[in-house]
Design a protein around this motif. Structure first.
Motif, PDB file in Angstrom:
ATOM      1  N   GLN A 306      24.578 -18.684 -70.674  1.00 44.42           N
ATOM      2  CA  GLN A 306      24.641 -17.271 -71.048  1.00 44.42           C
ATOM      3  C   GLN A 306      26.074 -16.804 -71.300  1.00 44.42           C
ATOM      4  N   ASN A 307      27.036 -17.472 -70.676  1.00 43.22           N
ATOM      5  CA  ASN A 307      28.432 -17.039 -70.782  1.00 43.22           C
ATOM      6  C   ASN A 307      29.306 -17.954 -71.625  1.00 43.22           C
ATOM      7  N   THR A 308      28.723 -18.964 -72.251  1.00 44.30           N
ATOM      8  CA  THR A 308      29.549 -19.885 -73.031  1.00 44.30           C
ATOM      9  C   THR A 308      30.173 -19.221 -74.249  1.00 44.30           C
ATOM     10  N   ILE A 309      29.445 -18.342 -74.909  1.00 41.09           N
ATOM     11  CA  ILE A 309      30.013 -17.668 -76.080  1.00 41.09           C
ATOM     12  C   ILE A 309      31.257 -16.883 -75.675  1.00 41.09           C
ATOM     13  N   ASN A 310      31.151 -16.152 -74.578  1.00 37.34           N
ATOM     14  CA  ASN A 310      32.277 -15.340 -74.122  1.00 37.34           C
ATOM     15  C   ASN A 310      33.484 -16.207 -73.778  1.00 37.34           C
ATOM     16  N   TYR A 311      33.225 -17.319 -73.105  1.00 36.02           N
ATOM     17  CA  TYR A 311      34.323 -18.222 -72.724  1.00 36.02           C
ATOM     18  C   TYR A 311      35.003 -18.805 -73.957  1.00 36.02           C
ATOM     19  N   ARG A 312      34.214 -19.274 -74.887  1.00 31.20           N
ATOM     20  CA  ARG A 312      34.790 -19.860 -76.109  1.00 31.20           C
ATOM     21  C   ARG A 312      35.505 -18.804 -76.946  1.00 31.20           C
ATOM     22  N   LEU A 313      34.930 -17.614 -76.992  1.00 30.15           N
ATOM     23  CA  LEU A 313      35.516 -16.528 -77.774  1.00 30.15           C
ATOM     24  C   LEU A 313      36.912 -16.188 -77.268  1.00 30.15           C
ATOM     25  N   HIS A 314      37.044 -16.009 -75.969  1.00 31.82           N
ATOM     26  CA  HIS A 314      38.326 -15.578 -75.412  1.00 31.82           C
ATOM     27  C   HIS A 314      39.291 -16.746 -75.216  1.00 31.82           C
ATOM     28  N   GLY A 315      38.809 -17.959 -75.419  1.00 32.95           N
ATOM     29  CA  GLY A 315      39.702 -19.113 -75.431  1.00 32.95           C
ATOM     30  C   GLY A 315      40.173 -19.486 -76.816  1.00 32.95           C
ATOM     31  N   THR A 316      39.942 -18.597 -77.783  1.00 32.55           N
ATOM     32  CA  THR A 316      40.280 -18.851 -79.182  1.00 32.55           C
ATOM     33  C   THR A 316      41.437 -17.952 -79.598  1.00 32.55           C
ATOM     34  N   THR A 317      42.358 -18.493 -80.369  1.00 33.05           N
ATOM     35  CA  THR A 317      43.505 -17.724 -80.831  1.00 33.05           C
ATOM     36  C   THR A 317      43.068 -16.603 -81.775  1.00 33.05           C
ATOM     37  N   PRO A 318      43.915 -15.586 -81.974  1.00 27.95           N
ATOM     38  CA  PRO A 318      43.526 -14.459 -82.828  1.00 27.95           C
ATOM     39  C   PRO A 318      43.176 -14.859 -84.256  1.00 27.95           C
ATOM     40  N   GLY A 319      43.805 -15.922 -84.754  1.00 25.27           N
ATOM     41  CA  GLY A 319      43.472 -16.399 -86.096  1.00 25.27           C
ATOM     42  C   GLY A 319      42.211 -17.231 -86.140  1.00 25.27           C
ATOM     43  N   LEU A 320      41.613 -17.489 -84.963  1.00 23.93           N
ATOM     44  CA  LEU A 320      40.341 -18.194 -84.791  1.00 23.93           C
ATOM     45  C   LEU A 320      40.407 -19.681 -85.124  1.00 23.93           C
ATOM     46  N   GLY A 321      41.618 -20.212 -85.244  1.00 24.03           N
ATOM     47  CA  GLY A 321      41.752 -21.612 -85.629  1.00 24.03           C
ATOM     48  C   GLY A 321      42.177 -22.552 -84.522  1.00 24.03           C
ATOM     49  N   ARG A 322      42.554 -22.011 -83.342  1.00 20.58           N
ATOM     50  CA  ARG A 322      43.030 -22.856 -82.247  1.00 20.58           C
ATOM     51  C   ARG A 322      42.398 -22.423 -80.924  1.00 20.58           C
ATOM     52  N   LEU A 323      42.484 -23.339 -79.943  1.00 21.44           N
ATOM     53  CA  LEU A 323      41.932 -23.098 -78.620  1.00 21.44           C
ATOM     54  C   LEU A 323      43.045 -23.096 -77.581  1.00 21.44           C
ATOM     55  N   LEU A 324      42.740 -22.558 -76.397  1.00 28.18           N
ATOM     56  CA  LEU A 324      43.713 -22.572 -75.314  1.00 28.18           C
ATOM     57  C   LEU A 324      44.170 -24.002 -75.030  1.00 28.18           C
ATOM     58  N   PRO A 325      45.459 -24.204 -74.746  1.00 30.44           N
ATOM     59  CA  PRO A 325      46.015 -25.559 -74.685  1.00 30.44           C
ATOM     60  C   PRO A 325      45.980 -26.207 -73.315  1.00 30.44           C
ATOM     61  N   TRP A 326      45.105 -25.755 -72.417  1.00 27.29           N
ATOM     62  CA  TRP A 326      45.150 -26.233 -71.036  1.00 27.29           C
ATOM     63  C   TRP A 326      44.429 -27.567 -70.868  1.00 27.29           C
ATOM     64  N   GLY A 327      45.106 -28.507 -70.203  1.00 28.20           N
ATOM     65  CA  GLY A 327      44.525 -29.811 -69.913  1.00 28.20           C
ATOM     66  C   GLY A 327      44.611 -30.765 -71.089  1.00 28.20           C
ATOM     67  N   ASP A 328      43.790 -31.827 -71.022  1.00 29.57           N
ATOM     68  CA  ASP A 328      43.736 -32.817 -72.098  1.00 29.57           C
ATOM     69  C   ASP A 328      42.941 -32.235 -73.253  1.00 29.57           C
ATOM     70  N   VAL A 329      43.632 -31.610 -74.190  1.00 28.29           N
ATOM     71  CA  VAL A 329      42.938 -30.967 -75.310  1.00 28.29           C
ATOM     72  C   VAL A 329      43.657 -31.255 -76.614  1.00 28.29           C
ATOM     73  N   TRP A 330      42.865 -31.235 -77.678  1.00 24.37           N
ATOM     74  CA  TRP A 330      43.379 -31.022 -79.022  1.00 24.37           C
ATOM     75  C   TRP A 330      42.946 -29.607 -79.363  1.00 24.37           C
ATOM     76  N   THR A 331      43.875 -28.770 -79.785  1.00 26.61           N
ATOM     77  CA  THR A 331      43.584 -27.333 -79.817  1.00 26.61           C
ATOM     78  C   THR A 331      42.892 -26.868 -81.093  1.00 26.61           C
ATOM     79  N   LYS A 332      42.636 -27.744 -82.059  1.00 26.27           N
ATOM     80  CA  LYS A 332      41.943 -27.312 -83.263  1.00 26.27           C
ATOM     81  C   LYS A 332      40.564 -26.784 -82.895  1.00 26.27           C
ATOM     82  N   ALA A 333      40.194 -25.631 -83.459  1.00 26.84           N
ATOM     83  CA  ALA A 333      39.033 -24.895 -82.957  1.00 26.84           C
ATOM     84  C   ALA A 333      37.728 -25.200 -83.679  1.00 26.84           C
TER      85      ALA A 333
END
Length: 685
Positions: A306-333
């Protein structure tokens, strides 16, 4: 969120975030009992002559009609599937290559043995199978047959000896869908080859689930979600054709019930956004593939989904092309945005539709899950606290001309985590200007040290504290025991202000209390307040990790560091103690595992048993000038008084007066002509 006040307690931030002390495995007896209970109804829910996976009798019959009537984005998705399948049909089936042939400077032999190249083979089969369902094409039909029979001859599907079933899972799903959706392709002899192959590889996944492999009973990890999605989908596809298939489906049903009940209620996972996306994509494939038979859509009532959309939404950059850089990540969204279409449709979320529609990627599953009747609207909420994984984000908006600030808290040691409690990151548009390293290359050195969370993992720069925009005490990593963490114990949001208070004491050695506070005056500045109290003098470094290509440091103004991106810039200004100067910092850990263009490090340094920092972050959109003109800090009996004078182009001046106690637990901010903003009474023990 802007327009209201949001508070998060320390207690909320710790529930459901920790791994269970002892894993509880699913047993064959449990799976067989579920099978005995549910199999008759499963069979009743199926229609003879209709595929088992993903379709009802009506949706299968109407699929081509839906394609013929499709317009706009929906037609683009359908057309892209056929175009992709037609391209695949021009190429021969991929022959097996042993792991040794894939070894390179960026891929060690242990990693190559996982045979992850096979994932694309399986995924491409699903594309071709969907295309053939939409439109008869002899070349696509032949390609499906050739690829499946070639894959059945591979001597290995991934590295089953160590339970690395990712390759096997993707191949199994691809073969199962080809078999299930297009039964007329196969001769009786070929069907027997497919069944024998699936029994071998999926049977090993089932044995793993019962306790044989590292991901069994670990309901938080992507390896569990991916492998068991394959188990369930293959169980359904081969329900009538493989004796063990019903037990596979039953075992998968139990696993996902446990996994979704155990999953973080805020919609997050402890593995970072890259693996969150991978897990979510497979979880949704499983649900959407089996719901019409097993009732798995009930999982959508779990808080995690139920909360995955909210989590992904707020973990996305304003341009909607990148993700939060925490941990082992590639930030492309773009990863797994297709799963958001299913979630948006299920919850009638126009914000989820907005986010899913923002991705330029076209995935086969989007053709099934995109609902053209659901509008897409940008969100109004600007501030967010994920209370279980314990990170916060505050932004100015949802366009490339806006910025996003995030702070990382929560447990230090989980799957794919870094020692990054208190770390800051700021993006303008899609450019991370104040950043974090993301996925390092240490896993390619062939030693497996990168995965040793009890010690060697933290000798790699990408995972170490010194690669984060946080505090470094006496040059040492943050703690990496089971209790090491930061805790966001204050989070207050109004239309103009956002305050985040973080207790970092449990993240550090040799200190009595460590706190970081962020005061965001939306659109103007972020004030960073830090306090370290120790039983003896310690050296505290204030680290800034910035985008190398845009970073500018002038020794004539050493208290300032600037970094420029495509749509905005950031100035980092040291304010207190006075007289401090940024200096470039070289790594001190044993293994530097980042490309040179990933980040550059600068540091402020102070020694004492009571160390405080006041640092100002000044973001500016391209072509604009930040309104802050000057800032002063005075020590008071209770802490610090900070005055920030601002003036905007075209007129208008004001002063913000901010009083913060010495332990950064209470703060009041007053802007000229406005009511006071205060954290009084909002601290949680």
């Amino acid at each position: 969120m802007a327009g209201g006040v949001v508070l998060a307690s320390a207690a909320a931030a710790t529930t459901a975030a920790e791994e269970p002390a002892k894993r509880v495995f699913i047993t064959p007896a449990e799976a067989q009992a579920r099978m005995a209970s549910d199999l008759a109804q499963w069979r009743k829910n199926l229609t003879p002559g209709v595929p088992h996976i993903a379709f009802t009798a009506d949706s299968w019959r109407e699929l081509r009609q839906t394609y013929a009537a499709a317009k706009g984005r929906q037609k683009e998705y359908f057309d892209s599937v056929i175009q992709r399948a037609q391209t695949l049909a021009t190429k021969p089936a991929i022959a097996y290559r042993p792991p040794e042939e894939f070894v390179s400077p960026s891929l060690s032999l242990p990693s190559a043995k996982a045979e992850l190249w096979q994932r694309d083979v399986g995924d491409n089969l699903t594309v071709s199978s969907m295309a053939l369902a939409l439109k008869d094409d002899p070349a696509i039909r032949k390609n499906i047959r050739d690829v499946v029979l070639t894959a059945c001859e591979y001597p290995n599907w991934g590295l089953r000896s160590t339970g690395m079933h990712l390759a096997s899972a993707h191949l199994s799903i691809g073969v199962a869908i080809a078999y299930d959706w297009h039964a007329d392709i196969w001769s009786d002899a070929e069907k027997e080859i497919i069944r024998k192959t699936i029994r071998n590889h999926v049977g090993d996944i089932a044995a793993g689930l019962y306790g044989k492999v590292f991901w069994a009973g670990d309901y938080f990890t992507n390896h569990n979600h991916v492998s068991v999605a394959a188990l369930g989908l293959c169980g359904l596809a081969f329900l009538d054709d493989i004796p063990e298939a019903a037990e596979w489906l039953a075992a998968a049903t139990i696993n996902f019930e446990r996994a979704m009940s155990a999953a973080n209620a805020d919609g997050s996972t402890p593995e970072g956004f890259t693996y969150w996306s991978y897990s979510l994509g497979m979880i949704v494939r499983y649900i959407e593939g089996t719901r019409h038979v097993t009732g798995s859509e009930a999982l959508y009532q779990k808080p995690f989904l139920q909360n995955t959309i909210n989590y992904r939404l707020h973990g996305t950059t304003p341009g909607l092309g990148r993700l939060l850089p925490w941990g082992d990540v590639w930030t492309k969204a773009t990863a797994s945005t297709y799963s958001l279409f299913a979630l948006a449709r299920e919850y009638r979320s126009t914000e989820g539709q907005f986010l899913a529609s923002s991705s330029p990627s076209k995935n086969m599953w989007s053709t099934l899950w995109y609902d053209p009747t659901l509008p897409a609207t940008p969100p109004a909420t600007l501030d967010y606290h994920a209370t279980v994984v314990d990170l916060a984000a505050s932004r100015t908006g949802w366009t490339p001309d806006d910025y996003l600030l995030s702070i990382k808290s929560g447990l230090n040691v989980r799957h794919h985590s870094h020692l990054d409690a208190g770390a800051l990151a700021l993006a303008f548009g899609d450019d991370w200007l104040l950043t974090a390293p993301g996925y390092g290359t240490g896993k390619a050195d062939g030693t497996n040290g990168f995965w040793d969370r009890k010690g060697r993992r933290w000798t790699y720069f990408s995972t170490a504290t010194e690669s984060k925009s946080t505090l470094l005490i006496d040059g040492k990593n943050q703690r990496f025991d089971a209790d090491a963490r930061g805790t966001i114990d204050q989070f207050i949001s109004t239309p103009a202000w956002c305050w985040t208070g973080v207790d970092l004491t449990q993240a550090y050695q040799d200190s009595n209390e460590v706190r970081r506070g962020l005061l965001h005056r939306r659109g103007d500045y972020i004030l960073v307040l830090d306090s370290v109290r120790a039983p003896r003098p310690v050296t505290v470094e204030w680290l800034a990790q910035t985008l190398p290509a845009g970073t500018r440091f002038d020794s004539k103004t050493p208290a300032r560091l600037s970094v420029k991106g495509k749509t905005g810039s950031l100035e980092i200004r040291s304010v207190f103690p006075s007289g401090l100067a940024f200096a470039p910092r070289k790594h001190t850990v044993k293994h530097y595992d980042l490309p040179e263009d990933r980040i550059t490090t600068h540091t402020l340094k102070t020694t004492g048993s009571n160390v405080r920092y006041v640092t100002l972050l000044l973001p500016s959109a391209s072509g604009e000038k930040n309104p802050v003109k000057d800032i002063s800090v005075d020590e008071t009996a209770d802490g610090l008084r900070i005055r920030i004078h601002c003036a905007k182009r075209g007129g208008g001046e004001w002063t913000d007066v901010i009083d913060a106690d010495s332990r950064i637990r209470s703060l009041t901010a007053v802007r000229t002509g406005e009511a006071a903003f205060s954290t009084a009474g909002e601290t949680h023990p």
